[in-house]
Motif scaffolding. Structure first.
Motif, PDB file in Angstrom:
ATOM      1  N   ILE A 254     -41.895  -5.264-102.252  1.00 53.84           N
ATOM      2  CA  ILE A 254     -40.555  -4.986-101.725  1.00 53.84           C
ATOM      3  C   ILE A 254     -39.774  -6.278-101.542  1.00 53.84           C
ATOM      4  N   VAL A 255     -40.394  -7.246-100.877  1.00 54.75           N
ATOM      5  CA  VAL A 255     -39.704  -8.507-100.575  1.00 54.75           C
ATOM      6  C   VAL A 255     -39.374  -9.278-101.861  1.00 54.75           C
ATOM      7  N   GLN A 256     -40.279  -9.270-102.821  1.00 54.12           N
ATOM      8  CA  GLN A 256     -40.019  -9.968-104.088  1.00 54.12           C
ATOM      9  C   GLN A 256     -38.851  -9.338-104.840  1.00 54.12           C
ATOM     10  N   ARG A 257     -38.726  -8.017-104.783  1.00 51.35           N
ATOM     11  CA  ARG A 257     -37.634  -7.339-105.470  1.00 51.35           C
ATOM     12  C   ARG A 257     -36.287  -7.623-104.805  1.00 51.35           C
ATOM     13  N   GLU A 258     -36.320  -8.159-103.592  1.00 49.83           N
ATOM     14  CA  GLU A 258     -35.095  -8.563-102.917  1.00 49.83           C
ATOM     15  C   GLU A 258     -34.801 -10.050-103.136  1.00 49.83           C
ATOM     16  N   GLY A 259     -35.656 -10.719-103.894  1.00 49.90           N
ATOM     17  CA  GLY A 259     -35.465 -12.140-104.140  1.00 49.90           C
ATOM     18  C   GLY A 259     -36.131 -13.027-103.109  1.00 49.90           C
ATOM     19  N   GLY A 260     -36.983 -12.447-102.269  1.00 55.13           N
ATOM     20  CA  GLY A 260     -37.679 -13.221-101.249  1.00 55.13           C
ATOM     21  C   GLY A 260     -39.149 -13.408-101.573  1.00 55.13           C
ATOM     22  N   TYR A 261     -39.919 -13.849-100.588  1.00 56.04           N
ATOM     23  CA  TYR A 261     -41.357 -14.034-100.792  1.00 56.04           C
ATOM     24  C   TYR A 261     -42.065 -14.015 -99.434  1.00 56.04           C
ATOM     25  N   ILE A 262     -43.395 -13.895 -99.486  1.00 65.76           N
ATOM     26  CA  ILE A 262     -44.210 -13.840 -98.266  1.00 65.76           C
ATOM     27  C   ILE A 262     -45.276 -14.929 -98.335  1.00 65.76           C
ATOM     28  N   LYS A 263     -45.455 -15.636 -97.227  1.00 62.30           N
ATOM     29  CA  LYS A 263     -46.513 -16.639 -97.109  1.00 62.30           C
ATOM     30  C   LYS A 263     -47.415 -16.270 -95.938  1.00 62.30           C
ATOM     31  N   VAL A 264     -48.660 -16.699 -96.003  1.00 64.20           N
ATOM     32  CA  VAL A 264     -49.585 -16.427 -94.902  1.00 64.20           C
ATOM     33  C   VAL A 264     -50.315 -17.711 -94.517  1.00 64.20           C
ATOM     34  N   GLU A 265     -50.439 -17.915 -93.202  1.00 60.12           N
ATOM     35  CA  GLU A 265     -51.213 -19.028 -92.657  1.00 60.12           C
ATOM     36  C   GLU A 265     -52.276 -18.428 -91.752  1.00 60.12           C
TER      37      GLU A 265
END
Length: 281
Positions: A254-265
């Motif tokens: 979902i986030v990638q299709r909005e032009g964003g991305y997710i990171k995890v620490e």
């Protein structure tokens, strides 16, 4: 003369490419043998590409129809199973019978959740669902996703706090981004100990707005961080917990299709921080 013909050929090639991009390319007759041959090949290529696109469109429509049919056909049986299990619980008196009726209801709810999750995933992958981001305030997104997860958090006496910048704006689809954020919050609640705390922080950067979800859960092993966003992936550490392993996959899609991305620490045993980065424009 040679320069003139080369210039003319390059101009024609430029025209062919421009028309191909605009979808108006048609084969024409020219005296230059090589150019005519190239033009014919271009025509064949675009004809095959057009046919391939039409087949892909037809297959996508078939998938959409099939998913809708499956979803529709599953709803009534599942609803009836849950209704009958509730009636059994009310009418049975023995402890063993009540336990069995409760188990029927529990697994019927799991099956309903699995069905809906698979339908969402299939519709998203086949572009049946359209994600339509627009620039809007993030505060509403944070509040609604948090309110949605609160009942499950309260069952484990987990506190959820919203902090940071909640007045900032980003470019996102409210419904689908709420789904993505909820999936991350659901994981945080699921894998956090009773009585712990989850923090949802808004952070504004120059080009992105970040939503950071910090928990005090079991953490993620370093070798698994690249795998947790895969479809149906579940760590051997959490096999006893409910879930099928598509929540994080859906969130990232979902986030990638909005032009964003997710990171995890994360570190095993020391909690996790999932960061959703949404474009501001």
């Amino acid at each position: 003369m040679r320069i003139f013909r080369m210039t003319r050929t390059l101009q024609r090639l430029d025209e062919m490419l421009t028309k191909a991009i605009n979808g108006t390319f048609t084969e024409e007759s020219y005296d230059e043998t090589e150019l005519s041959r190239l033009e014919s090949k271009w025509k064949q290529y675009f004809t095959m590409s057009s046919m391939s696109m039409e087949r892909t469109k037809a297959e996508r429509e078939n998938i959409q129809s099939m998913i809708s049919d499956i979803s529709h056909q599953m709803k009534t049986p599942l609803a009836n199973i849950m209704l009958y299990s509730e009636l059994l619980q009310e009418q049975t008196e023995g402890e063993q019978e009540k336990y069995l009726a409760e188990q029927i209801e529990t697994y019927a709810k799991k099956l309903e959740f699995l069905t809906m999750a698979l339908v969402k995933m299939s519709r998203l992958e086949s572009d049946v669902f359209k994600i339509c981001p627009s620039v809007q305030r993030v505060g509403s997104l944070l509040r609604q996703a948090t309110e949605e997860i609160l009942p499950r958090a309260r069952q484990k006496e987990i506190q959820i706090e919203i902090c940071g910048d909640i007045e900032g704006k980003a470019n996102f689809d409210q419904k689908w981004t709420q789904e993505a954020l909820y999936n991350i919050l659901d994981n945080a609640v699921k894998y956090s100990p009773k009585g712990s705390r989850i923090e949802v922080e808004g952070i504004s950067y120059e080009m992105y707005f970040c939503i950071a979800v910090k928990d005090q859960g079991i953490g993620i092993r370093e070798e698994e961080r690249a795998q947790i966003f895969s479809r149906f992936y579940r760590s051997d550490l959490v096999q006893q917990e409910e879930g099928i392993g598509i929540g994080l996959y859906l969130a990232r899609e979902i986030v990638q299709r909005e032009g964003g991305y997710i990171k995890v620490e994360s570190k095993e045993g020391n909690g996790s921080i999932f960061k959703i980065f949404l474009q501001k424009e």
